[in-house]
Each structure stands twice: as C-alpha cells, then as structure tokens.
Design a protein around this motif. Sequence first.
Motif, PDB file in Angstrom:
ATOM      1  N   GLN A 154     -27.978 -32.971   3.817  1.00 29.36           N
ATOM      2  CA  GLN A 154     -28.103 -32.495   2.447  1.00 29.36           C
ATOM      3  C   GLN A 154     -27.410 -31.141   2.267  1.00 29.36           C
ATOM      4  O   GLN A 154     -27.288 -30.659   1.137  1.00 29.36           O
ATOM      5  N   ARG A 181     -34.951 -41.072   8.228  1.00 29.63           N
ATOM      6  CA  ARG A 181     -35.359 -41.029   6.821  1.00 29.63           C
ATOM      7  C   ARG A 181     -36.534 -40.096   6.523  1.00 29.63           C
ATOM      8  O   ARG A 181     -37.115 -40.157   5.446  1.00 29.63           O
ATOM      9  N   THR A 185     -40.399 -32.164   4.622  1.00 30.74           N
ATOM     10  CA  THR A 185     -41.102 -32.325   3.345  1.00 30.74           C
ATOM     11  C   THR A 185     -41.457 -33.777   3.039  1.00 30.74           C
ATOM     12  O   THR A 185     -42.127 -34.050   2.045  1.00 30.74           O
ATOM     13  N   GLY A 186     -40.987 -34.713   3.872  1.00 29.23           N
ATOM     14  CA  GLY A 186     -41.257 -36.128   3.609  1.00 29.23           C
ATOM     15  C   GLY A 186     -39.983 -36.952   3.626  1.00 29.23           C
ATOM     16  O   GLY A 186     -39.059 -36.682   4.397  1.00 29.23           O
ATOM     17  N   ASP A 187     -39.925 -37.951   2.765  1.00 29.03           N
ATOM     18  CA  ASP A 187     -38.787 -38.872   2.722  1.00 29.03           C
ATOM     19  C   ASP A 187     -37.515 -38.145   2.281  1.00 29.03           C
ATOM     20  O   ASP A 187     -37.530 -37.395   1.300  1.00 29.03           O
ATOM     21  N   THR A 188     -36.427 -38.380   3.011  1.00 25.84           N
ATOM     22  CA  THR A 188     -35.155 -37.739   2.663  1.00 25.84           C
ATOM     23  C   THR A 188     -34.710 -38.111   1.250  1.00 25.84           C
ATOM     24  O   THR A 188     -34.116 -37.288   0.538  1.00 25.84           O
ATOM     25  N   GLU A 189     -35.004 -39.331   0.846  1.00 32.08           N
ATOM     26  CA  GLU A 189     -34.537 -39.788  -0.462  1.00 32.08           C
ATOM     27  C   GLU A 189     -35.319 -39.143  -1.603  1.00 32.08           C
ATOM     28  O   GLU A 189     -34.858 -39.137  -2.746  1.00 32.08           O
ATOM     29  N   ASP A 190     -36.494 -38.588  -1.303  1.00 24.44           N
ATOM     30  CA  ASP A 190     -37.264 -37.886  -2.324  1.00 24.44           C
ATOM     31  C   ASP A 190     -36.834 -36.428  -2.444  1.00 24.44           C
ATOM     32  O   ASP A 190     -37.116 -35.775  -3.457  1.00 24.44           O
ATOM     33  N   ALA A 191     -36.178 -35.918  -1.420  1.00 22.94           N
ATOM     34  CA  ALA A 191     -35.695 -34.532  -1.447  1.00 22.94           C
ATOM     35  C   ALA A 191     -34.326 -34.491  -2.123  1.00 22.94           C
ATOM     36  O   ALA A 191     -34.205 -34.139  -3.291  1.00 22.94           O
ATOM     37  N   GLY A 193     -31.357 -37.392  -2.111  1.00 26.36           N
ATOM     38  CA  GLY A 193     -31.019 -38.719  -1.593  1.00 26.36           C
ATOM     39  C   GLY A 193     -29.659 -38.777  -0.922  1.00 26.36           C
ATOM     40  O   GLY A 193     -28.689 -38.189  -1.404  1.00 26.36           O
TER      41      GLY A 193
END
Length: 277
Positions: A154, A181, A185-191, A193
Amino acid sequence: MTVTDVNELRRIANHLRLDVIDMTSAAGSGHPGGSLSSADLMAALYFGGGMNHDPSNPAWEDRDRFVLSKGHVAPILYAALAESGYFPREELLSLRKLGTRLQGHPVRGKVPGVEMSTGSLGQGLSMACGIALAGKMDCKDYRTFCLLGDGELQEGQNWEAAMFARQYGLSRLIAIVDRNRLQITGDTEDAVGLDPLPEKWQSFGWNVIVIDGHDIPMILEAVSKASESSERPTAIIMNTVKGKGVSFMENNASFHGKAANRDEHEQAVRELQEGME
C-alpha cells in the motif's frame, strides 16, 4: 546441502515455525503471524535449493541475496539462518533481549546472512533493486530475492521501485509477496485494497507467477521459472494463511504483532509437533 525430499522440507518448515513460537514467546513480543505464513518459502529457499548460499562463507561474492522487506518477521529469517548454520541456534531465544544481536528487525552487520537492515515498510524493494542493478553492472549472475508483505504494498515507494526494475531490465530480481491478506489493522482490502494484485504487477511490466505459498514444490518451480527470465523482473505472489500451522493464529490479525502467552505457547508447540509426525 540441498534437501530434495518434500516431506523433509515440510518438516523443516514446521521446525522453523516452532522456533518462531519459542522465540516470540520467550521475548513476550514479536510478530508470529507473518513469520508462520512465510515458513514454507524459507524452507524452500534456504534448504530446498531455491537459493544459492553458503553459511560457512556469508560474504561469498556469488551468493544469491535475500532482502526481508517486511522486516518485522525477522523471527522466521533468524530461524532459517540459525538452522542453516549461520549462527548457533542457542541464540534464538535471545530475540529482542537487551544487548542481543537478534533485534526485533534485522540489522546488517550484526547477524551473518542479513543482507540489509529493514523494518521501515515499503523500502525493501528499492534496496533489492540497488543490489540487483549492482550485480548487472558487475556482470554477476546472482539473483536478488525480496520478500514483501502484502500490506506494505500500500506504500507508493514499492511501485516506484517496480517501475525502476522494469526500466533497467533487472531480470535477476525476484519479488515475493506474502499474500496472507491481513495486516495489523485487519483485512488488507479494508485498509487500502490491493486487488487485482497480479494485474497490477503485470501493468508495471513484470513477469507474474501466482502460487499456493504453502506448496513447497510449487514454490521451487516458481523460483526456477523466475530464474529463467532474461529481460524482466518477476513477482511471485504467494497466497498464504497468516499464522499457518497454529489453529488459533490462522487468519487471526491479532497475532500480527502479539506473542503467545504460556497456555497458547503450549498449544502451539503441541500442534506444530503433531504436524511434524
């Protein structure tokens, strides 16, 4: 000595996982999740013939270079180096202790086999580009491997490095993405994508190989294919499970940067030992 038996390489990968659990639990801190997801890769590279290296001569001029861009998973690198013979295994339990050379992030010059000081995410690929370019200018045939976390992709500097690598034809550069993934902070796609990730690397002019990052023969085949490239750098995207091998850590973002407590440590050791039988 190269291990050719796949079952033995799987056993080695689990042994590296055990080292990670012991090290981080003894330290009371560290990053087990991403270390465990990278264990099969490290077994393939350091023990399965995926990478040319010599523990008796860490400065061997023609060695392949390995850059751990996601420097927070230093435990899995230290485990692979110790098991290979770069330094005594007894040192592993000194991880993150005052005065140890096994810092929470790897430091070049302290630990044999550590090529670059890393930990500031997003910078490792740029370092690897410099190493690969130096090899090309010196007419050397060594390969430069760079292990990246998916979360750190990212950061924009990675894509500047990706453009540079293609522009200068760094065909001996192999970027390996641990696509588990999850980030802190959690799922990469929620940070921020990343999908479609293979197409992104392709659009930057790289060869792209997508694999199961826990399939050791597939890892070795991908490395072999990447090494055949004569013009372009290669990105190997490994689909993995964060915390692989320990049931309560698998796909659990809370163990990105948290060590197991005493009870969890006992359960993790038991599960990993069962996986080696």
